[in-house]
Design a protein around this motif. Structure first.
Motif, PDB file in Angstrom:
ATOM      1  N   GLU A  93      35.052  33.242  34.881  1.00 56.85           N
ATOM      2  CA  GLU A  93      34.586  34.286  35.808  1.00 56.85           C
ATOM      3  C   GLU A  93      35.377  34.288  37.117  1.00 56.85           C
ATOM      4  N   LYS A  94      36.013  33.154  37.441  1.00 59.50           N
ATOM      5  CA  LYS A  94      36.819  33.085  38.671  1.00 59.50           C
ATOM      6  C   LYS A  94      38.013  34.034  38.619  1.00 59.50           C
ATOM      7  N   LEU A  95      38.335  34.505  37.420  1.00 55.20           N
ATOM      8  CA  LEU A  95      39.464  35.423  37.268  1.00 55.20           C
ATOM      9  C   LEU A  95      39.121  36.830  37.754  1.00 55.20           C
ATOM     10  N   ALA A  96      37.848  37.062  38.015  1.00 56.46           N
ATOM     11  CA  ALA A  96      37.392  38.409  38.381  1.00 56.46           C
ATOM     12  C   ALA A  96      38.065  38.939  39.635  1.00 56.46           C
ATOM     13  N   ASP A  97      38.249  38.091  40.642  1.00 55.79           N
ATOM     14  CA  ASP A  97      38.849  38.553  41.896  1.00 55.79           C
ATOM     15  C   ASP A  97      40.268  39.075  41.666  1.00 55.79           C
ATOM     16  N   TYR A  98      41.033  38.364  40.835  1.00 53.85           N
ATOM     17  CA  TYR A  98      42.396  38.837  40.541  1.00 53.85           C
ATOM     18  C   TYR A  98      42.356  40.148  39.757  1.00 53.85           C
ATOM     19  N   THR A  99      41.475  40.243  38.765  1.00 54.37           N
ATOM     20  CA  THR A  99      41.457  41.436  37.909  1.00 54.37           C
ATOM     21  C   THR A  99      40.988  42.688  38.654  1.00 54.37           C
ATOM     22  N   GLU A 100      40.307  42.498  39.777  1.00 47.70           N
ATOM     23  CA  GLU A 100      39.920  43.663  40.594  1.00 47.70           C
ATOM     24  C   GLU A 100      41.132  44.277  41.277  1.00 47.70           C
ATOM     25  N   ASN A 101      42.133  43.447  41.542  1.00 49.08           N
ATOM     26  CA  ASN A 101      43.353  43.938  42.207  1.00 49.08           C
ATOM     27  C   ASN A 101      44.577  43.247  41.593  1.00 49.08           C
ATOM     28  N   PRO A 102      44.899  43.557  40.338  1.00 49.51           N
ATOM     29  CA  PRO A 102      45.971  42.833  39.647  1.00 49.51           C
ATOM     30  C   PRO A 102      47.362  43.213  40.153  1.00 49.51           C
ATOM     31  N   GLN A 103      48.291  42.292  40.002  1.00 50.84           N
ATOM     32  CA  GLN A 103      49.692  42.550  40.343  1.00 50.84           C
ATOM     33  C   GLN A 103      50.244  43.607  39.379  1.00 50.84           C
ATOM     34  N   PRO A 104      50.665  44.757  39.882  1.00 45.79           N
ATOM     35  CA  PRO A 104      51.091  45.843  38.984  1.00 45.79           C
ATOM     36  C   PRO A 104      52.345  45.521  38.170  1.00 45.79           C
ATOM     37  N   SER A 105      53.169  44.567  38.640  1.00 51.96           N
ATOM     38  CA  SER A 105      54.399  44.228  37.912  1.00 51.96           C
ATOM     39  C   SER A 105      54.204  43.072  36.928  1.00 51.96           C
ATOM     40  N   THR A 106      52.947  42.610  36.765  1.00 47.62           N
ATOM     41  CA  THR A 106      52.638  41.530  35.823  1.00 47.62           C
ATOM     42  C   THR A 106      51.808  42.067  34.669  1.00 47.62           C
ATOM     43  N   VAL A 107      52.142  41.601  33.462  1.00 39.21           N
ATOM     44  CA  VAL A 107      51.298  41.863  32.286  1.00 39.21           C
ATOM     45  C   VAL A 107      50.635  40.528  31.945  1.00 39.21           C
ATOM     46  N   LEU A 108      49.357  40.425  32.249  1.00 43.16           N
ATOM     47  CA  LEU A 108      48.611  39.191  32.008  1.00 43.16           C
ATOM     48  C   LEU A 108      47.819  39.351  30.705  1.00 43.16           C
ATOM     49  N   VAL A 109      48.067  38.441  29.761  1.00 46.86           N
ATOM     50  CA  VAL A 109      47.402  38.497  28.454  1.00 46.86           C
ATOM     51  C   VAL A 109      46.523  37.255  28.303  1.00 46.86           C
ATOM     52  N   ILE A 110      45.224  37.473  28.160  1.00 45.61           N
ATOM     53  CA  ILE A 110      44.271  36.372  28.006  1.00 45.61           C
ATOM     54  C   ILE A 110      43.790  36.347  26.556  1.00 45.61           C
ATOM     55  N   CYS A 111      44.097  35.254  25.842  1.00 46.97           N
ATOM     56  CA  CYS A 111      43.674  35.098  24.439  1.00 46.97           C
ATOM     57  C   CYS A 111      42.432  34.209  24.407  1.00 46.97           C
ATOM     58  N   TYR A 112      41.276  34.836  24.307  1.00 50.86           N
ATOM     59  CA  TYR A 112      39.983  34.164  24.461  1.00 50.86           C
ATOM     60  C   TYR A 112      39.291  34.167  23.099  1.00 50.86           C
ATOM     61  N   LYS A 113      39.704  33.228  22.237  1.00 51.88           N
ATOM     62  CA  LYS A 113      39.274  33.241  20.842  1.00 51.88           C
ATOM     63  C   LYS A 113      37.878  32.667  20.637  1.00 51.88           C
ATOM     64  N   TYR A 114      37.196  33.220  19.629  1.00 51.80           N
ATOM     65  CA  TYR A 114      35.903  32.726  19.125  1.00 51.80           C
ATOM     66  C   TYR A 114      34.752  32.921  20.113  1.00 51.80           C
ATOM     67  N   LYS A 115      35.027  33.531  21.245  1.00 53.70           N
ATOM     68  CA  LYS A 115      33.986  33.744  22.257  1.00 53.70           C
ATOM     69  C   LYS A 115      34.121  35.131  22.854  1.00 53.70           C
ATOM     70  N   LYS A 116      33.114  35.518  23.647  1.00 53.37           N
ATOM     71  CA  LYS A 116      33.145  36.789  24.365  1.00 53.37           C
ATOM     72  C   LYS A 116      32.684  36.532  25.805  1.00 53.37           C
ATOM     73  N   ILE A 117      33.176  37.345  26.712  1.00 56.11           N
ATOM     74  CA  ILE A 117      32.662  37.257  28.077  1.00 56.11           C
ATOM     75  C   ILE A 117      31.473  38.208  28.212  1.00 56.11           C
ATOM     76  N   ASP A 118      30.625  37.935  29.169  1.00 54.10           N
ATOM     77  CA  ASP A 118      29.399  38.696  29.387  1.00 54.10           C
ATOM     78  C   ASP A 118      29.732  40.076  29.961  1.00 54.10           C
ATOM     79  N   LYS A 119      29.323  41.118  29.248  1.00 54.65           N
ATOM     80  CA  LYS A 119      29.627  42.483  29.673  1.00 54.65           C
ATOM     81  C   LYS A 119      28.920  42.866  30.968  1.00 54.65           C
ATOM     82  N   ARG A 120      27.895  42.105  31.331  1.00 55.20           N
ATOM     83  CA  ARG A 120      27.138  42.434  32.542  1.00 55.20           C
ATOM     84  C   ARG A 120      27.780  41.864  33.803  1.00 55.20           C
ATOM     85  N   LYS A 121      28.752  40.980  33.626  1.00 56.33           N
ATOM     86  CA  LYS A 121      29.306  40.278  34.784  1.00 56.33           C
ATOM     87  C   LYS A 121      30.544  40.964  35.352  1.00 56.33           C
ATOM     88  N   LYS A 122      30.937  40.469  36.496  1.00 57.19           N
ATOM     89  CA  LYS A 122      32.006  41.079  37.292  1.00 57.19           C
ATOM     90  C   LYS A 122      33.351  41.113  36.558  1.00 57.19           C
TER      91      LYS A 122
END
Length: 334
Positions: A93-122
């Motif tokens: 969840e600490k990644l939320a602050d970055y994802t609100e204002n991501p670096q436009p010249s970066t392609v960040l790919v998060i491979c989060y296998k076998y789990k899901k993040i909570d759709k209700r969270k930030k």
């Protein structure tokens, strides 16, 4: 699969998002999308300075953000791929602050296998707004044969229904395993041909005569001799034919036969749709329903539950797999 094609098509067309959060129970599509980005977003000469692979067990969220905030060198963008990101589930969840204002010249790919993040969270809301969230769902067993046909169709191959079913019953729902075996077959079999049960047996080592598919068919048609022959083979090769898998597949089959009995419209098309099976196999269910009335099918389902408990040592400690199978077969077919 359609969603995967859409993501790939958008990347091909230059519509590249700053974040791709790939999550879910089925790792196959997560791997395919991340591999496509890995190979295609940057030119080969740009990758040395501008492409980085990180692993969740080795980094913190702060490390990921620091890398994502870097500027590319002599390139339009950089790519940061985080594999096994589920190892960061406690802090993701600490990644939320970055994802609100991501670096436009970066392609960040998060491979989060076998789990899901909570759709209700930030985090989910932020990624959904600025990037792409893809949930890779596990296929049900009755969907996998169709998946095999579509994958092979895209590569200009066809496959016999029985051959596809053999793969499913031998390899289960693990798409990566199945895909690896399909890749082996594609190296051997010329493009444009149909893959047969004989080729599956010869090249993958699955017996076309002694497998759960043939056992199910033999029981459904009340072919006692063939059913006993297969059971004896299973008893002699227990490691290759786990009892739990056999019971599970028979339970699924007779549950569908029970469902068949309840259908008012027993046309091939309606049965295939209701039972979620290939129309090619409808005749097997019609024959089984003819041989086993609804009351008997209900009894068989109870017999299979009892056998499942015995296979786990409940009420039958140390009873060999072969004995449980033989007892099961006698009760089902009498």
């Amino acid at each position: 699969m359609d969603e995967v094609k859409q993501i790939v098509t958008e990347i091909k067309n230059g519509n590249i998002k700053p974040i791709y959060f790939l999550m879910g129970e089925e790792p196959y599509y997560i791997d395919r999308i991340s591999e496509y980005i890995d190979k295609n977003v940057l030119a080969e000469e740009e990758k040395g300075f501008n492409q980085m692979i990180l692993y969740g067990r080795d980094v913190t969220i702060e490390d990921i953000v620091a890398n994502a905030k870097r500027f590319p060198m002599m390139a339009e963008r950089q790519v940061v791929i985080v594999k096994e990101a589920q190892d960061l589930s406690r802090t993701i969840e600490k990644l939320a602050d970055y994802t609100e204002n991501p670096q436009p010249s970066t392609v960040l790919v998060i491979c989060y296998k076998y789990k899901k993040i909570d759709k209700r969270k930030k985090l989910y809301k932020a990624v959904n707004k600025s990037g792409v969230i893809f949930e890779s769902k596990k296929l049900y067993e009755n969907q996998v044969a169709d998946w095999i046909r579509r994958v092979l169709g895209g590569a200009k191959y066809a496959i016999e229904p029985k051959a596809a079913q053999m793969l499913v019953e031998f390899l289960g729902t693990d798409l990566n395993k199945i895909n690896n075996e399909l890749d082996k077959l594609k190296l051997i079999i010329p493009k444009g041909e149909q893959i047969t049960a004989d080729q599956i047996e010869e090249n993958i080592g699955i017996s076309k005569e002694f497998n759960n598919f043939e056992l199910r068919k033999a029981i459904g048609s009340r072919n006692v001799i063939k059913a006993h022959r297969i059971i004896n083979y299973f008893a002699q090769n227990p490691k290759d034919n786990p009892l739990v898998v056999t019971i599970s597949l028979l339970y699924s089959f007779f549950s569908q036969v029970l469902q068949y009995h309840g259908l008012s419209d027993k046309s091939q098309r309606n049965v295939a749709g209701a039972l979620k099976i290939n129309p090619y196999f409808v005749k097997d269910y019609t024959e089984a329903a003819h041989n086993y009335p609804m009351k008997k099918v209900s009894q068989i389902i109870a017999i299979l539950r009892e056998a499942d408990l015995k296979s786990k040592g409940v009420g039958a400690a140390n009873l060999p797999q072969g004995d449980i199978l033989k007892e099961l077969l006698v009760k089902v077919m009498r």
